[in-house]
Motif scaffolding. Sequence first.
Motif, PDB file in Angstrom:
ATOM      1  N   ASN B 123       0.829  -1.202   0.000  1.00 28.17           N
ATOM      2  CA  ASN B 123       0.000   0.000   0.000  1.00 28.17           C
ATOM      3  C   ASN B 123       0.868   1.259   0.000  1.00 28.17           C
ATOM      4  O   ASN B 123       0.875   2.038   0.949  1.00 28.17           O
ATOM      5  N   VAL B 124       1.559   1.425  -1.059  1.00 27.24           N
ATOM      6  CA  VAL B 124       2.568   2.486  -1.115  1.00 27.24           C
ATOM      7  C   VAL B 124       1.933   3.872  -1.046  1.00 27.24           C
ATOM      8  O   VAL B 124       0.834   4.097  -1.557  1.00 27.24           O
ATOM      9  N   CYS B 125       2.603   4.801  -0.362  1.00 29.65           N
ATOM     10  CA  CYS B 125       2.156   6.194  -0.396  1.00 29.65           C
ATOM     11  C   CYS B 125       3.365   7.078  -0.652  1.00 29.65           C
ATOM     12  O   CYS B 125       4.499   6.597  -0.671  1.00 29.65           O
ATOM     13  N   GLU B 126       3.109   8.338  -0.844  1.00 30.12           N
ATOM     14  CA  GLU B 126       4.195   9.239  -1.223  1.00 30.12           C
ATOM     15  C   GLU B 126       5.316   9.217  -0.187  1.00 30.12           C
ATOM     16  O   GLU B 126       6.491   9.285  -0.519  1.00 30.12           O
ATOM     17  N   LEU B 127       4.919   9.107   1.075  1.00 34.16           N
ATOM     18  CA  LEU B 127       5.935   9.151   2.128  1.00 34.16           C
ATOM     19  C   LEU B 127       6.911   7.975   2.032  1.00 34.16           C
ATOM     20  O   LEU B 127       8.089   8.132   2.339  1.00 34.16           O
ATOM     21  N   ASP B 128       6.411   6.826   1.612  1.00 30.75           N
ATOM     22  CA  ASP B 128       7.315   5.687   1.430  1.00 30.75           C
ATOM     23  C   ASP B 128       8.418   6.055   0.469  1.00 30.75           C
ATOM     24  O   ASP B 128       9.585   5.705   0.665  1.00 30.75           O
ATOM     25  N   ILE B 129       8.007   6.725  -0.581  1.00 33.46           N
ATOM     26  CA  ILE B 129       8.991   7.053  -1.609  1.00 33.46           C
ATOM     27  C   ILE B 129       9.908   8.182  -1.134  1.00 33.46           C
ATOM     28  O   ILE B 129      11.091   8.210  -1.451  1.00 33.46           O
ATOM     29  N   ILE B 130       9.369   9.078  -0.345  1.00 32.24           N
ATOM     30  CA  ILE B 130      10.221  10.152   0.164  1.00 32.24           C
ATOM     31  C   ILE B 130      11.298   9.596   1.081  1.00 32.24           C
ATOM     32  O   ILE B 130      12.480   9.890   0.937  1.00 32.24           O
ATOM     33  N   PHE B 131      10.885   8.740   1.992  1.00 33.33           N
ATOM     34  CA  PHE B 131      11.844   8.291   2.997  1.00 33.33           C
ATOM     35  C   PHE B 131      12.694   7.126   2.530  1.00 33.33           C
ATOM     36  O   PHE B 131      13.762   6.877   3.070  1.00 33.33           O
ATOM     37  N   ASN B 132      12.214   6.410   1.555  1.00 33.96           N
ATOM     38  CA  ASN B 132      12.981   5.247   1.094  1.00 33.96           C
ATOM     39  C   ASN B 132      13.281   5.371  -0.395  1.00 33.96           C
ATOM     40  O   ASN B 132      13.115   4.423  -1.148  1.00 33.96           O
ATOM     41  N   PHE B 133      13.691   6.553  -0.789  1.00 37.56           N
ATOM     42  CA  PHE B 133      13.826   6.746  -2.234  1.00 37.56           C
ATOM     43  C   PHE B 133      14.855   5.808  -2.841  1.00 37.56           C
ATOM     44  O   PHE B 133      14.739   5.386  -3.968  1.00 37.56           O
ATOM     45  N   GLU B 134      15.871   5.434  -2.036  1.00 38.61           N
ATOM     46  CA  GLU B 134      16.882   4.550  -2.624  1.00 38.61           C
ATOM     47  C   GLU B 134      16.268   3.204  -2.987  1.00 38.61           C
ATOM     48  O   GLU B 134      16.635   2.582  -3.978  1.00 38.61           O
ATOM     49  N   LYS B 135      15.279   2.773  -2.211  1.00 40.12           N
ATOM     50  CA  LYS B 135      14.599   1.508  -2.529  1.00 40.12           C
ATOM     51  C   LYS B 135      13.815   1.658  -3.841  1.00 40.12           C
ATOM     52  O   LYS B 135      13.808   0.764  -4.676  1.00 40.12           O
ATOM     53  N   ALA B 136      13.184   2.811  -3.966  1.00 46.83           N
ATOM     54  CA  ALA B 136      12.433   3.055  -5.199  1.00 46.83           C
ATOM     55  C   ALA B 136      13.363   3.014  -6.405  1.00 46.83           C
ATOM     56  O   ALA B 136      13.000   2.502  -7.460  1.00 46.83           O
ATOM     57  N   TYR B 137      14.572   3.528  -6.214  1.00 50.42           N
ATOM     58  CA  TYR B 137      15.550   3.471  -7.307  1.00 50.42           C
ATOM     59  C   TYR B 137      15.958   2.039  -7.596  1.00 50.42           C
ATOM     60  O   TYR B 137      16.087   1.629  -8.744  1.00 50.42           O
TER      61      TYR B 137
END
Lengths: 1151, 182
Positions: B123-137
């Motif tokens: 259940n991804v939200c924007e904050l996941d991507i903000i705080f874990n951007f390296e994972k998103a990469y």
Amino acid sequence: MSDVVEKTLTALPSLLSLDSQPGAAKLSSTSKLGNLIRGITELTSKHEEEKLIHRELASIKEQVSSPNTSMRQMKELMVRAIYCESLGYEASFSYIHAIKLAQQGTGLEKRVGYLAVSLFLNENHELLLLLVNTVLKDLQSTNLIEVCMALTVVSQMFPKDMIPAILPLVEEKLNHPKEIIRRKAVLALYKFYLIAPNQVQHIHNKFRKALCDKDPGVMTASLHIYLQMIQENAEGYKDLTASFVSILKQVVGGKLPIDFNYHSVPAPWLQIQLIRILSLLGKNDQRTSEIMYEVLDESLRRAEMNHNITYAILYECVKCIYTIHPKSDLLEKAAKCIGNFVLSPKINLKYLGLKALTYVIQQDPKLALQHQMTIIECLDHPDLIIKRETLELLFRITNTQNVVVIVEKMLEFLRMSTDDYTTIDLVGKVAELAEKYPSDCVCFSYKNYTYAPDNEWFIETMNTVFSLSGDTMQPDIPNSFLKLLSEGFESVEEDRKLRLFAVDSYVTLLKGETGKLPQFFLQVISWVLGEYSHLSEELKPATVLELLQKLLDRKQTSSETKSWALMAMTKLCEGRAGVSVAQQVSETYISSMDTVLRQRAQELQHLSQDSELRARVLPRDADLEPLEVDSSLSFLDGFVSEALAAGAAPYKPPHQRQEELSQAKVLSLEPYGLSLPISMSSCSIADRQSPTLLSMSSGLSGDSTDLSHKGGSTTLKFEGVKRVWGKEGYLAQKESVEEAVQVEAPSPLRSTSQQAEVVGSHSQTPTLTPTPEPEQEKQQLASSLFFGISSQSSVCLMGKSGPTPQRFRRKAKGQSSSSGATEQMSNSVVFTSTTVDNLLCNNPPDSTITSEVDVSSSKHTSELPQGLTAANGTCDIEAELTDSDLKGSSPPLSGDNGLENADPDPHENLDKPQGVCLSSHLPAELSGLCRSEITPLCTLQNLDLSACHVHREDTIVLVVFITNSSDSAVQHIRLDLDSELLEVSCVSESPAKDVRSVAVYLYSLTVRRPAVHVELAGTVSYQVPVGTPQTAQFSYKLPLTAFIRPLTVSTEEYGTMWLAFSHDTKQNLTLINDGQEPLVATLNVLRKKLQLHVVEVIGVEGILACKLLQDQPCLMHFRVHEGALAVWLRSPVPDLPDCLIYHCQRALQEH
Amino acid sequence: MQKKSKTLLLLIHQLLCIYQFNYHLRKMRFLLLFSRQGKLRLQKWFTPISEREKKKIIRDMTNMVLARQPRSSNFLDWKDLKIIYKRYASLYFCLAIESQENELLALEVIHRYVELLDKYFGNVCELDIIFNFEKAYFILDEFLMGGEIQETSKQIVNRCIESSDMLQEDDNSEWYEVELFG
């Protein structure tokens, strides 16, 4: 900003609560990065953010350089550095540490290190060299994850010159037991292939292995490489077609693991990749296309679910079907598909439908008609991208009838457009259209006005184009406009009128507000006024001078424009008043800071005083005597040889330099700019008159030192621009008009059915009865837009909407009424073909239409006079005929009617009695010419059909022999020929009626659309006195080479033509090595086999030219390169280069 | 005469070079993720672009995409490229492709990436991507490579990511390799 803070804060509890998701490492909000991020969101101004980040960066910098920092801390620091960079703050101090982290870290630390490297550095960064060792080490690691990381970074970015260092290791990975490693290795090699194709040439067979890999992921990855390679050379991979088809079949059939499904569609990306490959392979190749029809059909059928991804697949299928060799039922399905797209209420689909329509419209203009109302609606769509695509579509279907309306629509869009790129693109297109159709005075009615794409329209359109485009315009547009004006069109009187109109319109413009006119336009105005204002009788030079002076005085006028204006004044300063103005102006500018202006002012001063000299330097109508431009710059030869003698390096073309550099392992060079050279030839119209050229040429001689080194970046630009309406371009335009005629001239027999069809489709739209006002307007618009595409439909629409009832009305009853109806037709192009023959001979371009209609009556039916009795045939012929009867039935049609090489003696083949016998029936004017073998077409009860084709200088003549082998008379022989690719016209029936046993028919053939082989289909029907009528079908195939003739051009002409042609293809062929110089030998073989003209051979290069009957040139450029022959073909005709290269290849293989 | 044709051939070569360079363009050019407020969350460039140019592109993209009217298509013209964008909650995904590419397919590329993120973060939200951007990469790197699709199987991509996550806990990498490579 504050609501972000709020949201962040409310979201925090959920972030902090650890959930059980394995990957969700949400702890990091408590970490330093989390603090940093939260800190930034709490700030309110950019300034505070800057302060915070700088503080942060300083602390990171301190820590990374400290020797006590552990790798784990380093990883954390690096993530923060990435964050700061992505906010737009430079953290270049951390780059080297990122590399260090990748080198020394383990596991995730290493991974972060690699990530930071790939985000911080781009492919050309010099620090990347430091990464090579790390990558090497990791590739050899026993830890699979490290190998994966190394391969990932390699395929993202790797210094080109270092590829050889790691290539063997990557290659080795192709055999790795783990599929993920194999897949990544394939992708890395794909990357290498893109940036340095030469270096991976030796592993092409390994790519094949990857293609056959049992893991679908590896196979998918290998398709990237294949798509690229097939794009460059489709011929080389035809043998793989069946494999691709079978893969696609399996994918479509759901044979892949369910894991590859996306929204229950099996591996859509893989499907699309395969379809793209197939369309490249099947292009212009009937045999290959046939292999894929079935699977394409299946793909179309399976993709029925209502989801974006299936639409994406459908779109690719449609494109493929229209790219490969056509098959009518597939085309039908594809057309239906496009219809669904276009009519869809979903805006994304509608857009894609328009895009597909734009793609296929050239092959099938009828499709545009079906959707004309939708297209009209899309023109006013609120979404700009849809509007834009619609204009693109209309641009493709422009003809003399609808050009005015389409251009108006484009200008409308331009007026609203704010984006420079769009403006430049559209302005170019409008200018192209305006210049293409300027003087065809075709009147038609739209909104009760009569528009004519005539002189006024042309000038006014160009005025709008110039004023709308601002200063962003490509310089070749004003250049070619001026060229057009100065070279003129057909008649002197027309030219005079055009120029006069331009002058008048510009004077009016200058008298008004000039503040908003772009500089380009002012320059054009100045030049035209200087050159042509004398044409106007009421206009006094003094008035013009005054206007120009006003222009000079304005502050906004750029100095370049000023020099144009001064030049114009120089041409005009006549009489006492003129001279005094000239003196006054020149005094102002003679001390200008700008040297060009000063030069112009000097010229003005001197020439205004010496009218005799002026008349000699600037003669009126100077364009009448063509100016010699030495485009090869031979005047520099002396300079070049001197420089060479003095030890300068000889010129090397850029690609050679590139290769040498890459061999020398020097760091890579700057990429070449993509912009094509700007023409100087089009600027040479102004030649002596134009101030810029003078300054340019002086510039040229000034830096000629560079010249020999820079590869003519300035010098070789001469003929860079395609001339739309130049002396050469004019011909091409003629051709397109002729094509239009073919498209437009309808067969009266066809119109009945088509009209019915259009009425049918029309009645589906609710706009029919009663027509409300705006709808009516739309329909009028439609009729004016789609007029040229098919006159029938406009008949229908116009008839319904009423205001111009008679104008286009056309009864579809047949020949008699069609000639009657032409009286009123103002459109000379479409309707002048009054004679029945003419109408009949203009085959409609689309065979699917004709096949619906009564075929036998529409085609070249030649009815034999009753008889053809064979009662008193001479003995020996008779005997030979029986002989031939036995043979005639068996031999199959050879695929490729090989030419018997130009032997004037028809009796050469004594071992082929039939040929001998029949060849004696060849008409006298054809005997002795080069011809193909006589091949049997079909055998019926009493008749034998044979045919051959004879090469004449200017045409190909198809000779059909009908031999009556029985005693009884054969009556009503009818022979119908038809072909999609060929234009067939009957030359004569059997010329001598007393030869009762053999009847000879002659047809002349012209290629409508090039293909590797062109095929004719025919039917013969006849009646014997007792018995039922008989029919038989046959086909006859000719290679395209039969239509090729040498084209004699000089090297210069070749050069100009080369640049003007837009369709090209390239391929490597094998050289012939039999003793003599390979290039010469190869070219000789090609010349003989394909009838080419060798223009010139220099060193390792040769240029050849040929033409496809009639007058469709194709230019060939051959170069020996690394033991192979690099061939580049160019032609104005689509598909011609591809077909020719096929024949070149065959010719060399057969040799 | 000889000289003239030489010049001509040189010219042809020059054109040849330009032609070859055109060949090597990537199908996807860049992917940007930004918030409704225009804050950049993630950027991936598939072709080398200078920093200055990047900044300009990011500005252009956020301005253009955020200014879009509702109920218009998901596509935009930008220079010679097509911009495909889609909004997921507060986050815009914006992918630039070459104009002859298939826009709908690009839209599905975005969607697949979101699915991957969703599967990983749950259940991804924007904050996941903000705080874990390296994972998103990391996820992006497993999914796309150099402007092409690398792996479309959801399971495989996730197994890759998760197994490298294990690295963090335990540097002895033997056992999760079994996990990763089956």
